[in-house]
Write a protein that holds these residues in place. Structure first.
Motif, short mmCIF file in Angstrom:
data_model
loop_
_atom_site.label_atom_id
_atom_site.label_comp_id
_atom_site.label_asym_id
_atom_site.label_seq_id
_atom_site.Cartn_x
_atom_site.Cartn_y
_atom_site.Cartn_z
N LYS A 10 0.81 -1.21 0.00
CA LYS A 10 0.00 0.00 0.00
C LYS A 10 0.84 1.26 0.00
CE LYS A 10 -0.66 -0.15 5.00
NZ LYS A 10 -1.65 -0.18 6.08
N ALA A 13 -2.11 8.24 0.43
CA ALA A 13 -2.48 9.34 -0.45
C ALA A 13 -1.68 10.58 -0.09
CB ALA A 13 -3.97 9.61 -0.35
N LYS A 19 0.27 6.16 -7.55
CA LYS A 19 -0.15 5.03 -8.40
C LYS A 19 1.06 4.41 -9.10
CE LYS A 19 -4.71 6.93 -9.38
NZ LYS A 19 -5.58 7.49 -10.40
N TYR A 47 -8.88 1.77 -3.45
CA TYR A 47 -8.61 2.91 -2.55
C TYR A 47 -9.33 2.63 -1.23
CZ TYR A 47 -6.61 5.86 -6.18
OH TYR A 47 -5.79 6.37 -7.14
N SER A 50 -10.11 7.00 0.53
CA SER A 50 -9.38 8.05 -0.21
C SER A 50 -8.05 8.41 0.44
CB SER A 50 -10.24 9.31 -0.33
OG SER A 50 -11.44 9.01 -1.00
N GLU A 52 -5.50 5.78 1.14
CA GLU A 52 -4.47 4.81 0.76
C GLU A 52 -4.87 4.10 -0.52
OE1 GLU A 52 -2.47 3.20 4.83
OE2 GLU A 52 -4.42 2.39 4.33
N LEU A 53 -3.87 3.78 -1.30
CA LEU A 53 -4.05 2.91 -2.47
C LEU A 53 -3.46 1.56 -2.07
CD1 LEU A 53 -4.88 2.44 -5.39
CD2 LEU A 53 -2.62 3.26 -6.08
#
Length: 61
Positions: A10, A13, A19, A47, A50, A52-53
């Protein structure tokens, strides 16, 4: 019987290029595991709030 593993990578953001950075980490991880004889079963990105990816990676050997 194959042994399945789930791995989570992970990025938080606000990090520029989040990304691209995570995609690069996933690619390096998958190349390493593939060379160790693992079969890649699934890779998905999502996600979380909004903030963490997250990449979920399922592999088996």
């Amino acid at each position: 019987m194959k042994k399945h593993e789930v791995h989570i990578l992970k990025k938080t953001a606000g990090f520029s290029g989040m990304k691209d950075e995570l995609a690069s980490e996933v690619e390096i991880f998958l190349n390493k595991k593939s060379s160790e004889g693992y079969e890649i079963i699934n890779v998905s990105f999502t996600y979380y709030e909004s903030a963490e990816l997250i990449a979920f990676i399922t592999i088996c050997k």
